[in-house]
Design an enzyme around this catalytic site. Structure first.
Site, PDB file in Angstrom:
ATOM      1  N   LYS A  48      -3.278   0.273  41.566  1.00 48.19           N
ATOM      2  CA  LYS A  48      -3.486   1.177  40.437  1.00 48.19           C
ATOM      3  C   LYS A  48      -3.316   0.480  39.088  1.00 48.19           C
ATOM      4  O   LYS A  48      -4.057   0.751  38.142  1.00 48.19           O
ATOM      5  CB  LYS A  48      -2.512   2.349  40.551  1.00 48.19           C
ATOM      6  CG  LYS A  48      -2.903   3.513  39.668  1.00 48.19           C
ATOM      7  CD  LYS A  48      -2.071   4.749  39.956  1.00 48.19           C
ATOM      8  CE  LYS A  48      -2.523   5.896  39.057  1.00 48.19           C
ATOM      9  NZ  LYS A  48      -1.702   7.103  39.275  1.00 48.19           N
TER      10      LYS A  48
ATOM     11  N   MET B 274     -20.101  14.565  79.007  1.00 47.59           N
ATOM     12  CA  MET B 274     -20.117  13.174  79.467  1.00 47.59           C
ATOM     13  C   MET B 274     -18.825  12.814  80.197  1.00 47.59           C
ATOM     14  O   MET B 274     -18.836  12.080  81.184  1.00 47.59           O
ATOM     15  CB  MET B 274     -20.352  12.235  78.282  1.00 47.59           C
ATOM     16  CG  MET B 274     -20.655  10.800  78.683  1.00 47.59           C
ATOM     17  SD  MET B 274     -22.069  10.673  79.794  1.00 47.59           S
ATOM     18  CE  MET B 274     -23.397  10.282  78.661  1.00 47.59           C
TER      19      MET B 274
ATOM     20  N   GLU C 251     -11.573  11.811  54.627  1.00 46.88           N
ATOM     21  CA  GLU C 251     -12.108  10.474  54.329  1.00 46.88           C
ATOM     22  C   GLU C 251     -12.996   9.935  55.448  1.00 46.88           C
ATOM     23  O   GLU C 251     -13.927   9.179  55.203  1.00 46.88           O
ATOM     24  CB  GLU C 251     -10.978   9.496  54.034  1.00 46.88           C
ATOM     25  CG  GLU C 251     -10.298   9.717  52.682  1.00 46.88           C
ATOM     26  CD  GLU C 251      -9.178  10.731  52.742  1.00 46.88           C
ATOM     27  OE1 GLU C 251      -8.996  11.368  53.811  1.00 46.88           O
ATOM     28  OE2 GLU C 251      -8.474  10.907  51.722  1.00 46.88           O
TER      29      GLU C 251
ATOM     30  N   PHE D 188       5.475   5.246  47.873  1.00 46.48           N
ATOM     31  CA  PHE D 188       4.781   6.467  48.283  1.00 46.48           C
ATOM     32  C   PHE D 188       3.296   6.173  48.507  1.00 46.48           C
ATOM     33  O   PHE D 188       2.636   5.576  47.667  1.00 46.48           O
ATOM     34  CB  PHE D 188       4.957   7.553  47.221  1.00 46.48           C
ATOM     35  CG  PHE D 188       4.209   8.810  47.554  1.00 46.48           C
ATOM     36  CD1 PHE D 188       4.507   9.530  48.715  1.00 46.48           C
ATOM     37  CD2 PHE D 188       3.178   9.266  46.744  1.00 46.48           C
ATOM     38  CE1 PHE D 188       3.802  10.674  49.039  1.00 46.48           C
ATOM     39  CE2 PHE D 188       2.480  10.412  47.061  1.00 46.48           C
ATOM     40  CZ  PHE D 188       2.790  11.121  48.210  1.00 46.48           C
ATOM     41  N   GLN D 189       2.796   6.569  49.649  1.00 45.89           N
ATOM     42  CA  GLN D 189       1.403   6.363  50.041  1.00 45.89           C
ATOM     43  C   GLN D 189       0.999   4.898  50.021  1.00 45.89           C
ATOM     44  O   GLN D 189      -0.149   4.559  49.753  1.00 45.89           O
ATOM     45  CB  GLN D 189       0.457   7.210  49.177  1.00 45.89           C
ATOM     46  CG  GLN D 189       0.679   8.689  49.435  1.00 45.89           C
ATOM     47  CD  GLN D 189      -0.416   9.574  48.904  1.00 45.89           C
ATOM     48  OE1 GLN D 189      -1.042   9.276  47.888  1.00 45.89           O
ATOM     49  NE2 GLN D 189      -0.659  10.681  49.597  1.00 45.89           N
TER      50      GLN D 189
HETATM   51  C1  LIG Z   1     -13.411  10.134  68.937  1.00 42.65           C
HETATM   52  C2  LIG Z   1     -13.738  10.114  70.382  1.00 42.65           C
HETATM   53  N1  LIG Z   1     -12.834  10.559  71.287  1.00 42.65           N
HETATM   54  C3  LIG Z   1     -13.121  10.557  72.604  1.00 42.65           C
HETATM   55  C4  LIG Z   1     -14.320  10.085  73.057  1.00 42.65           C
HETATM   56  C5  LIG Z   1     -14.636  10.072  74.550  1.00 42.65           C
HETATM   57  N2  LIG Z   1     -15.781  10.946  74.827  1.00 42.65           N
HETATM   58  C6  LIG Z   1     -17.026  10.482  74.991  1.00 42.65           C
HETATM   59  S1  LIG Z   1     -18.157  11.704  75.232  1.00 42.65           S
HETATM   60  C7  LIG Z   1     -16.979  12.889  75.163  1.00 42.65           C
HETATM   61  C8  LIG Z   1     -17.325  14.331  75.328  1.00 42.65           C
HETATM   62  C9  LIG Z   1     -18.290  14.824  74.313  1.00 42.65           C
HETATM   63  O1  LIG Z   1     -18.468  16.206  74.498  1.00 42.65           O
HETATM   64  P1  LIG Z   1     -19.572  16.997  73.699  1.00 42.65           P
HETATM   65  O2  LIG Z   1     -19.500  16.655  72.269  1.00 42.65           O
HETATM   66  O3  LIG Z   1     -19.482  18.444  74.026  1.00 42.65           O
HETATM   67  O4  LIG Z   1     -20.915  16.350  74.243  1.00 42.65           O
HETATM   68  P2  LIG Z   1     -21.619  16.547  75.683  1.00 42.65           P
HETATM   69  O5  LIG Z   1     -21.287  15.315  76.486  1.00 42.65           O
HETATM   70  O6  LIG Z   1     -21.107  17.781  76.307  1.00 42.65           O
HETATM   71  O7  LIG Z   1     -23.069  16.611  75.366  1.00 42.65           O
HETATM   72  C10 LIG Z   1     -15.711  12.314  74.957  1.00 42.65           C
HETATM   73  C11 LIG Z   1     -14.453  13.067  74.884  1.00 42.65           C
HETATM   74  C12 LIG Z   1     -15.218   9.599  72.092  1.00 42.65           C
HETATM   75  N3  LIG Z   1     -16.411   9.078  72.426  1.00 42.65           N
HETATM   76  N4  LIG Z   1     -14.925   9.653  70.779  1.00 42.65           N
END
Ligand SMILES: Cc1ncc(C[n+]2csc(CCOP(=O)(O)OP(=O)(O)O)c2C)c(N)n1
Ligand SMILES: [Mg+2]
Lengths: 180, 591
Positions: B170, B486, B58, B120-121
């Site tokens: 529903k 990042m 979803e 349920f759900q």
């Molecule tokens: C759902 C979610 N969980 C955690 C984060 C924290 N976060 C921000 S950037 C990142 C790493 C992203 O890695 P990648 O997709 O390999 O991108 P890169 O920075 O290496 O280009 C994380 C874990 C987030 N933004 N979103």
């Protein structure tokens, strides 16, 4: 200020807090109050007092009175955040209008004998509190007034055997002929 | 009594839902079935006006609807079942709320008599989604359903757009009631977003603009949301005034990247010239942006010497983070039109030659500089190559979240609005792939590319299966640095280079993975092979996972370190260990 290691900028602002009373006119529908309360908890605003009741049943309108504290910028935010909710008609800052009357009702239970009992009655009289329940060892007083007056009365009752207090929270209305 | 069985407006709740979609011009929805929405699925089965795209999760439906919405300017629609279906929508709803994306989510609910019984759900869908929607409704009476659905579309798309949710038990889907087409009285009387700006404020704004010596226009996603007219007017205002313009991540494309007054994006990873222009300006015109903390840097040192004009449709955006001098509440397009009219009638083009000379000096610092290599592909170079290869093509870009997202914003030039779909406010990893699915559904013949990271792309990878099923030739361009780049960058800068759990261990073989889904996998390691591989990717008319192996330890600059102002940016050539340590010096409290 030395900034800690963080992805966020930490602000070091110390504007003084102010207390404001807001009147909020909302559509009385399921979830309306939850929305308002959720806004305050979700955004970290303070609620000092909150009262709600339907005020115009034909139009399904409720009036919420909120007493809140915050810096002037936060108070402004709170008003805008409330105002943009779908079921909110109007938000009026009663404190800014400087022409509002605020009242609270409290019921104050005091237990005691002898001199304490006499003193409690005397003070109640001075504060125009009514006795709405009495036993040989207790009174329940009903008092209306602004928050300060009620606080003062409760403080005076404390040494005289204060048992418990039930308060309605603040209701507010503007002076003069105009509605909100 | 009239014979209701012949009244065409008598129908079941489930039929009303499909009918309302049609009445609102919806041609595509994204969803996933379950017990509490089966009556609606039954109606969908028996018609052909609304196409239903079956996702694999979803969350994917929500982001696909977001991508659809952002690339078309129309609302995106998602349909999910009760309980887990609804809870899986929380991320996209929050994402859409933060980025002001019009989204209508219809969720099934357990029958009314079971609500509150831990059936349920069952979950408290309106309770859970109240803080992550612009508004939501639980419909308990089938005769309220038409009104609520029409209001839902109106609320989602008017004022500051946003996500809404309609929860339909529903039994209400099964019940028969009276439908009516959309009408004005369907909307709360208390909801009346302001469109027209205050004339006095507009005059004040023009007076400031006309006398500016060091002006800047700072535009945001609001301009794009406002529609094509706002974009046109913004461009005209830049032309008429000769002012420099920068934009937020959300606003890219409103002014063309090739335009001569373009400074590049501003903010934490914005260009030096954009941030310095913001810092030193004397008049700032903020249009449809909200002084977000990624933009302002240190608030008390934000553009200290400027008069600030702020145009926003949402009064709560005004004075939230930054105090402004001339707030104008209303629709960007409408207000830009009024400003232009007054400006053209009463002001002449201000002389900003000296200001442009100053800006040229900042620009000469070349803040997006990076060192190319013949051995390893630099991620910035990969984006530039992708940009060159798609120039002149009908291209839409989505992204995931991380370094690759910032590099995409820095190095991919957007000429038009609605071409750039990225999760700005919430920063949702896993947004880009399903968003690309949604964009491709809306634009079947266009080139749709998700610029992805190796970690992010695994969060919603399952939607590759959706892309294959519906023959949506999306291109997933993975800048594979084998890191959560990042996160690693922040750990290097702020946490003593302790790379706690930011290495992408056990990465899948993306080529085989693509093939397993029935798509196409391409892998490239060498800079010399890059252009050819990109051409191959573009020419394949099937979903592609493009595994672009890039320099693992490259970091994203320039950058405003935390607690610093716009004029204290860390530039790439200064980003050696010592300078970086100094720029980030501070306590170690975690906040
Ligand atoms: C759902 C979610 N969980 C955690 C984060 C924290 N976060 C921000 S950037 C990142 C790493 C992203 O890695 P990648 O997709 O390999 O991108 P890169 O920075 O290496 O280009 C994380 C874990 C987030 N933004 N979103
Ligand atoms: Mg990565």
């Amino acid at each position: 200020m030395n900034q800690p290691a963080s992805a966020y900028f930490i602000e070091d602002r110390h504007d003084p807090n102010e207390t404001h009373t807001l009147s909020v006119l909302v559509q009385n529908e399921p979830g309306a109050l939850a929305r308002v309360i959720g806004l305050f908890s979700g955004r970290g605003y303070n609620i000092e007092s909150l009262t709600v009741s339907e005020t115009e049943s034909q139009k399904h309108l409720s009036r919420i009175t909120i007493v809140t504290t915050g810096t002037p910028m936060v108070i402004e935010q709170i008003k805008h955040q409330l105002d943009r909710m779908i079921p909110v008609y109007r938000v009026v800052d009663m404190t800014l209008t400087k022409r509002s009357i605020e009242r609270e009702l409290a019921m104050v239970k005091v237990r005691g004998e002898g001199e304490h009992r006499v003193e409690a009655l005397r003070l109640a009289d001075a504060f125009r509190a009514r006795v709405i329940d009495a036993t040989t060892e207790s009174f329940v007083f009903e008092i209306t007034g602004n928050t300060d007056k009620i606080n003062q009365f409760i403080d005076l009752m404390r040494p005289l055997g204060l048992v418990e207090v039930s308060r309605t929270g603040v209701a507010a209305i503007g002076r003069g002929p105009e509605g909100m | 009594m009239s014979d209701k069985s012949h009244d065409p407006n008598q129908m079941t709740g489930a039929a009303m839902i499909v009918r309302a979609l049609i009445d609102h011009g919806v041609t595509d929805i994204f969803g996933y079935p379950g017990g509490a929405v089966l009556p609606i699925y039954d109606e969908i089965f028996q018609q052909s006006e609304v196409q239903h795209i079956l996702v694999r999760h979803e969350q994917g439906a929500g982001h696909a609807a977001e991508g659809y919405a952002r690339s078309t300017g129309k609302p995106g629609v998602a349909l999910v079942t009760s309980g887990p279906g609804a809870t899986n929508m929380v991320t996209p709803l929050t994402d859409a709320l933060m980025d002001s994306i019009p989204l209508v989510c219809i969720s099934g609910q357990v029958p009314t008599h079971l609500i509150g019984n831990d059936a349920f759900q069952e979950c408290d869908t309106v309770g859970i989604t109240r803080p992550c929607t612009k508004h939501n409704w639980l419909v308990r009476d089938v005769n309220d359903l038409a009104k609520v659905l029409h209001e839902a579309f109106y609320v989602a798309t008017s004022g500051r757009p946003g996500p809404v949710l309609v929860d339909v038990p529903k039994d209400v889907q099964f019940a028969t009631g009276t439908y009516h087409p959309p009408r004005k009285s369907d909307v709360h009387r208390s909801y009346a977003p302001r469109v027209k700006g205050d004339a006095t404020q507009i005059r004040k704004a023009v007076a400031l603009l006309a006398n500016a010596k060091r002006p800047v226009i700072y535009s945001g996603g609001g301009v794009i949301n406002s529609g094509p007219e706002a974009t046109k007017l913004l461009r005209e205002l830049v032309e008429v005034t000769g002012f420099p313009i920068t934009s937020t991540l959300m606003g890219l494309g409103a002014y063309p990247a090739s335009g001569k007054n373009w400074l590049g994006m501003l903010g934490m990873h914005g260009t030096y010239e954009a941030n310095m222009t913001m810092h030193d300006c004397d008049v700032m015109l903020c249009v449809g942006a909200r002084f977000d903390d990624r933009i302002t840097g240190r608030v008390d040192a934000f553009s200290p010497g400027s008069k600030k004009i702020h145009i926003d449709i949402d009064p709560s955006s005004i004075n939230k983070n930054i105090r402004v001098d001339v707030p104008i509440i209303g629709d960007c397009g409408n207000i830009l039109g009024d400003i232009l009219q007054v400006f053209k009638a009463e002001a002449k083009k201000p002389d900003v030659k000296a200001w442009w000379q100053q800006i040229a000096q900042w620009r000469a610092r070349n803040s997006l500089y990076y060192r190319k290599s013949n051995d390893v592909i630099l991620p910035q170079h990969a984006i530039q190559s992708l940009f060159e290869a798609t120039r002149g093509k009908d291209t839409y870009i989505t992204t995931e979240v991380g370094q690759h997202q910032m590099w995409a914003a820095q190095f991919f030039g957007f000429e038009e609005p609605h071409r750039w779909m990225t999760s700005g406010g919430l920063g949702t990893m896993g947004y880009g792939l399903p968003a690309a699915v949604g964009v491709q559904v809306a634009h079947p013949d266009s080139l749709v590319i998700d610029i992805a990271g190796d970690a992010s792309v695994q969060m919603t990878m399952q939607e590759m299966s959706t892309a294959v099923q519906y023959e949506l030739p999306i291109k997933i361009f993975i800048l594979n640095n084998q890191y959560m780049g990042m996160v690693r960058q922040w750990q290097q800068l702020l946490h003593g280079n302790r790379l706690s759990h930011s290495y992408s261990e056990a990465l899948p073989d993306f080529v085989k993975l693509a093939e397993a889904y029935g798509g196409v996998g391409i892998q490239v390691h060498k800079p010399a092979d890059l252009d050819g591989a990109i051409q191959e990717m573009i020419s394949v008319k099937r979903p592609v996972l493009f595994d672009c192996r890039v320099a693992a330890l490259e970091n994203c600059f320039p950058m405003i370190p935390s607690g610093k102002a716009h004029n204290e940016m860390l530039l790439p050539e200064q980003a050696n260990d010592e300078a970086t340590a100094k720029a980030f010096a501070g306590g170690k409290a975690l906040v």
